[in-house]
Enzyme design. Structure first.
Site, PDB file in Angstrom:
ATOM      1  N   THR A  43     -12.655  14.905 -10.674  1.00 38.80           N
ATOM      2  CA  THR A  43     -11.285  14.919 -10.141  1.00 38.80           C
ATOM      3  C   THR A  43     -10.901  13.547  -9.588  1.00 38.80           C
ATOM      4  O   THR A  43      -9.768  13.085  -9.762  1.00 38.80           O
ATOM      5  CB  THR A  43     -11.166  15.994  -9.035  1.00 38.80           C
ATOM      6  OG1 THR A  43     -11.812  17.174  -9.478  1.00 38.80           O
ATOM      7  CG2 THR A  43      -9.718  16.287  -8.699  1.00 38.80           C
ATOM      8  N   LYS A  54      -6.623   8.006  -0.730  1.00 34.01           N
ATOM      9  CA  LYS A  54      -7.858   8.355  -0.023  1.00 34.01           C
ATOM     10  C   LYS A  54      -8.681   9.330  -0.857  1.00 34.01           C
ATOM     11  O   LYS A  54      -9.006  10.438  -0.420  1.00 34.01           O
ATOM     12  CB  LYS A  54      -7.522   8.940   1.342  1.00 34.01           C
ATOM     13  CG  LYS A  54      -6.737   7.963   2.204  1.00 34.01           C
ATOM     14  CD  LYS A  54      -6.326   8.534   3.533  1.00 34.01           C
ATOM     15  CE  LYS A  54      -5.629   7.480   4.376  1.00 34.01           C
ATOM     16  NZ  LYS A  54      -4.291   7.106   3.873  1.00 34.01           N
ATOM     17  N   ILE A  55      -9.005   8.875  -2.062  1.00 29.96           N
ATOM     18  CA  ILE A  55      -9.688   9.738  -3.022  1.00 29.96           C
ATOM     19  C   ILE A  55     -10.985  10.261  -2.400  1.00 29.96           C
ATOM     20  O   ILE A  55     -11.814   9.491  -1.919  1.00 29.96           O
ATOM     21  CB  ILE A  55      -9.984   8.956  -4.323  1.00 29.96           C
ATOM     22  CG1 ILE A  55      -8.666   8.430  -4.919  1.00 29.96           C
ATOM     23  CG2 ILE A  55     -10.736   9.834  -5.314  1.00 29.96           C
ATOM     24  CD1 ILE A  55      -8.851   7.510  -6.116  1.00 29.96           C
ATOM     25  N   ALA A  56     -11.136  11.601  -2.410  1.00 36.04           N
ATOM     26  CA  ALA A  56     -12.299  12.210  -1.746  1.00 36.04           C
ATOM     27  C   ALA A  56     -12.596  13.540  -2.417  1.00 36.04           C
ATOM     28  O   ALA A  56     -12.394  14.600  -1.833  1.00 36.04           O
ATOM     29  CB  ALA A  56     -12.024  12.410  -0.265  1.00 36.04           C
ATOM     30  N   ASP A  57     -13.067  13.482  -3.655  1.00 35.37           N
ATOM     31  CA  ASP A  57     -13.290  14.726  -4.384  1.00 35.37           C
ATOM     32  C   ASP A  57     -14.556  14.566  -5.242  1.00 35.37           C
ATOM     33  O   ASP A  57     -15.241  13.543  -5.163  1.00 35.37           O
ATOM     34  CB  ASP A  57     -12.050  15.016  -5.262  1.00 35.37           C
ATOM     35  CG  ASP A  57     -11.776  16.511  -5.369  1.00 35.37           C
ATOM     36  OD1 ASP A  57     -12.732  17.260  -5.682  1.00 35.37           O
ATOM     37  OD2 ASP A  57     -10.632  16.928  -5.162  1.00 35.37           O
ATOM     38  N   GLY A  89      -4.050  -0.874  11.333  1.00 36.28           N
ATOM     39  CA  GLY A  89      -4.099  -0.599  12.769  1.00 36.28           C
ATOM     40  C   GLY A  89      -3.503  -1.718  13.602  1.00 36.28           C
ATOM     41  O   GLY A  89      -3.512  -1.652  14.829  1.00 36.28           O
ATOM     42  N   LYS A 128       0.860  -1.183   0.000  1.00 36.01           N
ATOM     43  CA  LYS A 128       0.000   0.000   0.000  1.00 36.01           C
ATOM     44  C   LYS A 128       0.897   1.234   0.000  1.00 36.01           C
ATOM     45  O   LYS A 128       1.752   1.389   0.873  1.00 36.01           O
ATOM     46  CB  LYS A 128      -0.915  -0.002   1.226  1.00 36.01           C
ATOM     47  CG  LYS A 128      -1.942   1.111   1.207  1.00 36.01           C
ATOM     48  CD  LYS A 128      -2.853   1.043   2.429  1.00 36.01           C
ATOM     49  CE  LYS A 128      -2.218   1.576   3.666  1.00 36.01           C
ATOM     50  NZ  LYS A 128      -2.004   3.026   3.687  1.00 36.01           N
ATOM     51  N   ASP A 133      -3.082   4.295  -2.084  1.00 37.13           N
ATOM     52  CA  ASP A 133      -3.889   4.813  -0.979  1.00 37.13           C
ATOM     53  C   ASP A 133      -3.829   6.337  -0.981  1.00 37.13           C
ATOM     54  O   ASP A 133      -3.143   6.936  -0.155  1.00 37.13           O
ATOM     55  CB  ASP A 133      -3.352   4.227   0.335  1.00 37.13           C
ATOM     56  CG  ASP A 133      -4.018   4.830   1.560  1.00 37.13           C
ATOM     57  OD1 ASP A 133      -5.066   5.475   1.394  1.00 37.13           O
ATOM     58  OD2 ASP A 133      -3.492   4.640   2.666  1.00 37.13           O
TER      59      ASP A 133
END
Ligand code: O7E
Length: 222
Positions: A64, A57-60, A165, A29, A55
């Site tokens: 985009t 953390k695609i957040a758009d 984690g 990763k 990783d």
């Protein structure tokens, strides 16, 4: 399955850890710390060693997000990770782009940190169901809270669950696997150990023995 979180910020060291641990690791990763220091082409180099999960953390917005996914699939990654809180339209677009590359999409439900409980927990099960309905491949769920792994697993039973984690954040391999995880994601406990290869081997062996224990128990129950 063991996934190496390669948050190393030195190019040569990252390649060395990847090569040294490759025998025991199913995927690598790659997150911002490595790409922002070594450059995006490190993804292609690592893809020659083991499959890479990007990783970012695609957040758009969908446009985009799709662009980010396309860029990294062009670099040879096997999978991307997107945030689930962005909603259906973005996940659909990332899924569409991934399908062009025969790639996988994993969706974050709630972060393994304490802050993950502040806003994300409340919607994690809806996110899990959304990811399943959009046709994503799996979820990211917290190894630090095995009860939440169980919960997302039952909300979206067809999806794989990958759990960060373990190790530095305190999660235990046995608890996570008993909760139904398909893979653990381990970073610092491997790459910061004096012997990363030996540390990866120990996680690999522990995963195998816990798996055998679970299978034996299931066999007895049937
Ligand atoms: O704690 P470590 O060093 O074993 O590393 C864990 C890695 O998993 C690290 O790259 C971190 O960014 C990531 N991670 C979490 O620790 N918790 C989460 O809830 C989610 C992730 C993660 O990979 O998210 C994918 C978007």
């Amino acid at each position: 399955m063991l996934i190496l979180a390669l948050d190393v910020v030195d190019h040569e060291r990252a390649l060395k850890v990847a090569k040294d641990t490759a025998e025991f690791v199913s995927a690598i990763k790659v997150n911002y710390p490595l790409v922002l220091t070594a450059g995006v082409d490190v993804i292609s180099e690592l893809s020659e060693i083991r499959p890479v999960i990007a990783d970012f953390k695609i957040a758009d917005i969908p446009y985009t997000s799709g662009l980010i996914a396309k860029i990294v699939f062009e670099k040879g990654v096997r999978a991307v990770i997107a945030h689930g809180f962005v909603g259906r339209d973005t996940l659909q677009e990332v899924r569409r782009v991934a399908s062009d590359y025969d790639g996988e999409v994993y969706v974050v439900t709630e972060l393994s940190s304490t802050g993950g409980k502040e806003f994300m927990s409340e919607h994690a099960l809806e996110i899990a169901k959304l990811a399943e309905s959009v046709g994503c491949d799996g979820l990211i769920a917290p190894a630090t809270r095995p009860d939440r792994i169980r919960a997302v697993k039952s909300a979206a039973p067809s999806l794989k669950v990958l759990c960060p984690g373990v190790g530095a954040q305190g999660g235990s391999v046995e608890d996570v696997m008993k909760a139904g995880a398909d893979a653990i994601i381990v970073g610092r406990a491997i790459y910061n150990s004096p012997d990363p290869r030996e540390s990866a081997r120990r996680y690999f062996e522990e995963l195998r023995s816990v798996r055998e224990k679970i299978d034996r128990k299931d066999g007895k129950a049937n």
